[in-house]
Design an enzyme around this catalytic site. Sequence first.
Site, short mmCIF file in Angstrom:
data_model
loop_
_atom_site.label_atom_id
_atom_site.label_comp_id
_atom_site.label_asym_id
_atom_site.label_seq_id
_atom_site.Cartn_x
_atom_site.Cartn_y
_atom_site.Cartn_z
CG LEU A 153 0.81 -5.13 -4.37
CD1 LEU A 153 1.99 -4.28 -4.85
CD2 LEU A 153 0.79 -6.45 -5.13
CG ASP A 154 -1.03 0.67 -1.86
OD1 ASP A 154 -0.70 0.36 -0.70
OD2 ASP A 154 -0.64 1.70 -2.44
N PRO A 155 -4.36 -2.26 -2.05
CG PRO A 155 -6.05 -2.07 -0.43
CD PRO A 155 -4.68 -1.55 -0.79
CB ALA A 200 -1.17 -2.50 -6.46
#
Length: 310
Positions: free
Chosen positions: A41-43, A45
């Site tokens: 999960l991207d930073p 997000a």
Amino acid sequence: MHRKINGVLLLDKPLGFSSNQAVQRVKRILSAAKCGHTGTLDPMATGLLPLCLGEATKFSSTLLTANKTYETTLKLGYLSTTGDAEGEIRPLLTQIARPTLAHCEDVLSKFIGHIQQIPPMYSALKYQGKPLYAYARKGTEIDRPARTVHIHEIRVDALHADELKLSIRCGTGTYIRTLAEDIGKALGCGSAYLLELRRTAIDNFDISHAQTLASLNETAIDQLDRLVLPIDCLLQKYPAITLDDMNAQHLIQGRIIQPLLSDTLAASEHNTVRLYSHRQHLLGLGEIMPDRKIVAKRLLANSELFGTAI
């Protein structure tokens, strides 16, 4: 001192943390010997990030192909180099016609089902051994073939001026940043980028049952283990078989076994099954062969010591 903890912890990942940073923080809080996530999960997000502890890491890949649900806000009429609020952003049109709610719903209906996506340059996909984002940071553009992804549902939650808030349920491999850009183009806004992104569900796991890093820090050490779900919560899509002592022992020893199988189970589309001892301890996963025998696919270490009820 690290402890052997086996199971799944649902984390509500905060903004600005990479998935690996979240893993390391939880590992430290729980003093866990082993911890890993089930998909990045991207930073930028936030939201649901299931973490596998101990023996559960053997089954972390089961969620990689699961459906996911997101809440996101799109900024219409702007282009971001990264597809989100962390990139360099520029407006595309000096005068943009604000889309109506009816127009948004009509356009979004065309994205339901199987669609083609070109993966973004700022992604972890590999090209010649390096992730695409490494090339993007150097200003190098790599040709990427389009991929087929499946969008199950898109719902408009709010529309205010040039900000469109959506709930999206999609299949594996979907890039929400790319979807935002494509939606912006289809609405006649030139493009769009993600102002925010929150993952609210993966398969049957829901954000309402997730723990925050703050709540974990505030929980007494002797209460933390109660927040860990059993390993087989990852395996519920597979049918369950209970083995007698002899077959369980043979399975652990690496032998092929032939327990009694119902005709329904033998003919099931699932040839992968959950295996339990007669004490209802999880042994691992097995595979049903055409001759109705079962071979071990992935077992827990010291299976009888790591178990949970069905």
